[in-house]
Design a protein around this motif. Structure first.
Motif, PDB file in Angstrom:
ATOM      1  N   LYS A 191       0.828  -1.211   0.000  1.00  0.00           N
ATOM      2  CA  LYS A 191       0.000   0.000   0.000  1.00  0.00           C
ATOM      3  C   LYS A 191       0.857   1.254   0.000  1.00  0.00           C
ATOM      4  N   ALA A 192       1.978   1.223   0.714  1.00  0.00           N
ATOM      5  CA  ALA A 192       2.884   2.378   0.716  1.00  0.00           C
ATOM      6  C   ALA A 192       3.381   2.667  -0.696  1.00  0.00           C
ATOM      7  N   ILE A 193       3.732   1.621  -1.426  1.00  0.00           N
ATOM      8  CA  ILE A 193       4.210   1.781  -2.797  1.00  0.00           C
ATOM      9  C   ILE A 193       3.091   2.284  -3.707  1.00  0.00           C
ATOM     10  N   GLN A 194       1.900   1.694  -3.563  1.00  0.00           N
ATOM     11  CA  GLN A 194       0.763   2.119  -4.382  1.00  0.00           C
ATOM     12  C   GLN A 194       0.441   3.592  -4.174  1.00  0.00           C
ATOM     13  N   ASN A 195       0.683   4.095  -2.972  1.00  0.00           N
ATOM     14  CA  ASN A 195       0.377   5.488  -2.652  1.00  0.00           C
ATOM     15  C   ASN A 195       1.602   6.397  -2.763  1.00  0.00           C
ATOM     16  N   ASN A 196       2.606   5.921  -3.516  1.00  0.00           N
ATOM     17  CA  ASN A 196       3.811   6.721  -3.790  1.00  0.00           C
ATOM     18  C   ASN A 196       4.554   7.134  -2.528  1.00  0.00           C
ATOM     19  N   GLY A 197       4.527   6.248  -1.527  1.00  0.00           N
ATOM     20  CA  GLY A 197       5.245   6.527  -0.296  1.00  0.00           C
ATOM     21  C   GLY A 197       6.558   5.772  -0.230  1.00  0.00           C
ATOM     22  N   SER A 198       7.344   6.084   0.790  1.00  0.00           N
ATOM     23  CA  SER A 198       8.610   5.393   1.013  1.00  0.00           C
ATOM     24  C   SER A 198       8.402   4.271   2.019  1.00  0.00           C
ATOM     25  N   THR A 199       9.054   3.145   1.786  1.00  0.00           N
ATOM     26  CA  THR A 199       8.919   2.016   2.699  1.00  0.00           C
ATOM     27  C   THR A 199      10.243   1.291   2.823  1.00  0.00           C
ATOM     28  N   ILE A 200      10.515   0.789   4.014  1.00  0.00           N
ATOM     29  CA  ILE A 200      11.754   0.051   4.286  1.00  0.00           C
ATOM     30  C   ILE A 200      11.389  -1.323   4.829  1.00  0.00           C
ATOM     31  N   ALA A 201      11.975  -2.361   4.228  1.00  0.00           N
ATOM     32  CA  ALA A 201      11.786  -3.729   4.700  1.00  0.00           C
ATOM     33  C   ALA A 201      13.031  -4.166   5.449  1.00  0.00           C
ATOM     34  N   VAL A 202      12.856  -4.618   6.679  1.00  0.00           N
ATOM     35  CA  VAL A 202      13.971  -5.125   7.480  1.00  0.00           C
ATOM     36  C   VAL A 202      13.931  -6.646   7.391  1.00  0.00           C
ATOM     37  N   LEU A 203      15.008  -7.243   6.901  1.00  0.00           N
ATOM     38  CA  LEU A 203      15.001  -8.665   6.593  1.00  0.00           C
ATOM     39  C   LEU A 203      15.695  -9.495   7.678  1.00  0.00           C
ATOM     40  N   GLY A 204      15.229 -10.717   7.813  1.00  0.00           N
ATOM     41  CA  GLY A 204      15.860 -11.683   8.713  1.00  0.00           C
ATOM     42  C   GLY A 204      16.824 -12.573   7.960  1.00  0.00           C
ATOM     43  N   CYS A 205      17.377 -12.056   6.888  1.00  0.00           N
ATOM     44  CA  CYS A 205      18.338 -12.761   6.035  1.00  0.00           C
ATOM     45  C   CYS A 205      19.206 -11.698   5.372  1.00  0.00           C
ATOM     46  N   ILE A 262      10.174  -2.411  -3.510  1.00  0.00           N
ATOM     47  CA  ILE A 262      10.631  -1.750  -2.292  1.00  0.00           C
ATOM     48  C   ILE A 262      11.986  -1.093  -2.527  1.00  0.00           C
ATOM     49  N   ILE A 263      12.867  -1.781  -3.228  1.00  0.00           N
ATOM     50  CA  ILE A 263      14.187  -1.213  -3.524  1.00  0.00           C
ATOM     51  C   ILE A 263      14.051   0.044  -4.378  1.00  0.00           C
ATOM     52  N   GLU A 264      13.070   0.051  -5.282  1.00  0.00           N
ATOM     53  CA  GLU A 264      12.851   1.223  -6.140  1.00  0.00           C
ATOM     54  C   GLU A 264      12.294   2.403  -5.353  1.00  0.00           C
ATOM     55  N   GLU A 265      11.429   2.139  -4.383  1.00  0.00           N
ATOM     56  CA  GLU A 265      10.717   3.202  -3.662  1.00  0.00           C
ATOM     57  C   GLU A 265      11.242   3.436  -2.251  1.00  0.00           C
ATOM     58  N   GLY A 266      12.198   2.658  -1.832  1.00  0.00           N
ATOM     59  CA  GLY A 266      12.719   2.784  -0.468  1.00  0.00           C
ATOM     60  C   GLY A 266      13.964   1.946  -0.327  1.00  0.00           C
ATOM     61  N   ALA A 267      13.943   0.980   0.598  1.00  0.00           N
ATOM     62  CA  ALA A 267      15.141   0.162   0.800  1.00  0.00           C
ATOM     63  C   ALA A 267      14.792  -1.146   1.500  1.00  0.00           C
TER      64      ALA A 267
END
Length: 362
Positions: free
Chosen positions: A161-175, A192-197
Motif C-alpha cells: 500500500k505504501a508503494i501504491q500510494n507513492n510513499g517510502s517504505t523500508i523492509a527489514v530482513l531476517g536474512c 521496495i528497492i525502487e521506492e525505499g530500501a
C-alpha cells in the motif's frame, strides 16, 4: 575506514560474536584492528567474551571472506552503512545494541527518521488487511515512511500500500539483503528497492533462519518512532517487536478487532497492558506530536460526494467483507440498481470488491 570496515566484517563473520560482544571488545581495545592483534590472554580478560569467542578471534584466518563481502556489495549495489557514517539511520544509532554495520539495497533517506512500523500476523484476515491499507495510506499521505518485515500477511499489505500510494517504505530482513524471502515476494522486493530500501544486519547470503527473526524485529522497532500492531495472536512475532519497542522507548499502538477471534488476542492484550488503542493515523500523530513538531503534512481531502442511495449502500458495508446479497437485503435499494451503484462507489474509491461477490470499505 576501509580497513576498519574489513576488520568489523571479519568479526561479523565469526558466528559466536554479535554486536554486544563487539562493543565490549571495542571498549577494551579501541579499534577493530587492535581486537585481532590482541593476545588470547588479553581477549580472555574482557568480561563476557569467554574462551570460545576469544579463540574464534585469535585463530581467525578467513580474511579473504571479508574481502569477498566487500567485493560482492560493490558488484550488487549493496551499501554498507557503518555506524560512524553520517547516513547511518539516526534512530537506530540511539539504541545501545545498534548494529555496527548495516547492509542496504535502495535508498535510506534522512526523512526516513519519520517512520512508523506496521506489523502483524502472517495469516491476516480481510479486516486486518483493510485496516493495514487504511492506516498505511493515511500515514504515507502525512509523509511517514512505513517500516515492516516483508513477511506474508500484514507486512506485505503495508509495504504494498505504501508503494501504491507513492510513499517510502523500508523492509527489514531476517536474512541477507540479497536473499528474497518469502520467495513469492520477489516483485515486492524489487519495488521496495525502487521506492525505499531493504536493510539487514546479516551478511549478504545469510539464509532466513528462524533465530534471525527476533533479532530482525528489534531493528523494525528501532528504525521507527512507533510500532502499530494491526492483528496478532498471543504467539505472534509482532508482539516481540512490540516488546522491543517498549524497551527502546518507542510508542506502541494497537488496532482492536473481533473479541471472538484468537487472531486478535495479542493486540487486545497489548491494549490491556497500556498500548494506545488507535482508530486512525490521527491517533498516532496525536501521541507523537511532541516529537513531530510540525512535520506532518496536510491531509485534507476533497469530500467524496455521495447521493442518498450510495449512502444507503455504504451504511451496509464495513471493513469486513459483505456479500452482495446481504447488501441488497438490508439496503432497501432495488436489486437491479445495486450493481451499478457499487461500481460507481468502486470508481470513486469508496469501496472495493473482493472474491465471491463481496464488498468492503477502503
Amino acid at each position: 575506514m576501509q580497513d576498519e570496515l574489513k576488520y568489523l566484517l571479519a568479526l561479523s563473520s565469526i558466528p559466536v560474536i554479535g554486536p554486544g560482544t563487539t562493543r565490549k571488545l571495542l571498549n577494551a581495545f579501541g579499534t577493530p584492528e587492535n581486537i585481532f592483534r590482541a593476545s588470547l590472554k588479553d581477549l580472555l580478560q574482557v568480561g563476557g567474551v569467554g574462551k570460545g569467542r576469544a579463540e574464534g578471534i585469535a585463530n581467525f584466518k578467513a580474511w579473504g571472506e571479508a574481502d569477498k563481502v566487500i567485493e560482492k556489495c560493490e558488484k550488487e549495489g549493496i551499501r554498507i552503512l557503518y555506524y560512524k557514517d553520517a547516513d547511518y539511520p539516526p534512530l537506530l544509532k540511539q539504541l545501545a545494541d545498534h548494529p555496527l554495520i548495516l547492509f542496504a539495497k535502495g535508498r535510506v533517506r534522512e526523512e526516513d527518521r519519520y517512520a512508523i512500523a506496521i506489523v502483524g500476523t502472517r495469516k491476516a484476515s480481510h479486516y486486518g488487511i483493510s485496516v493495514t491499507e487504511r492506516f498505511t495510506a493515511q500515514l504515507v499521505e502525512m509523509g511517514f515512511t512505513i517500516i515492516s518485515g516483508m513477511a506474508r500477511g500484514i507486512d506485505t499489505a503495508a509495504h504494498r500500500k505504501a508503494i501504491q500510494n507513492n510513499g517510502s517504505t523500508i523492509a527489514v530482513l531476517g536474512c541477507g539483503v540479497d536473499v528474497v524471502y518469502p520467495p513469492e515476494s520477489a516483485w515486492l522486493y524489487r519495488r521496495i528497492i525502487e521506492e525505499g530500501a531493504v536493510v539487514s544486519e546479516f551478511l549478504p547470503g545469510t539464509k532466513p533462519l528462524r533465530e534471525n527473526f527476533p533479532v530482525r524485529n528489534r531493528l523494525i522497532s528501532g528504525l521507527s518512532l512507533g510500532v502499530l500492531v494491526v492483528e496478532a495472536s498471543q504467539k505472534s512475532g509482532a508482539l516481540i517487536t512490540a516488546e522491543f519497542a517498549l524497551e527502546q522507548g518507542r510508542e506502541v499502538f494497537a488496532v482492536p478487532g473481533n473479541i471472538m477471534s484468537s487472531s486478535f488476542a495479542g493486540t487486545h492484550s497489548l491494549i490491556q497492558k497500556g498500548a494506545k488503542l488507535v482508530q486512525s493515523a490521527d491517533d498516532i500523530v496525536e501521541e507523537l506530536r511532541h516529537i513531530l513538531k510540525g512535520f506532518v503534512k496536510s491531509t485534507k481531502k476533497a469530500e467524496i460526494a455521495l447521493d442518498a442511495e450510495e449512502k444507503r449502500l455504504c451504511a451496509q458495508i464495513s471493513y469486513e467483507p459483505v456479500h452482495i446479497d446481504e447488501i441488497i437485503r438490508h439496503s432497501g435499494v432495488a436489486s437491479n440498481e445495486v450493481l451499478t451503484l457499487l461500481l460507481g462507489l468502486e470508481i470513486k474509491g469508496v469501496i472495493k470488491q473482493i472474491d465471491g461477490k463481496k464488498f468492503q470499505l477502503v
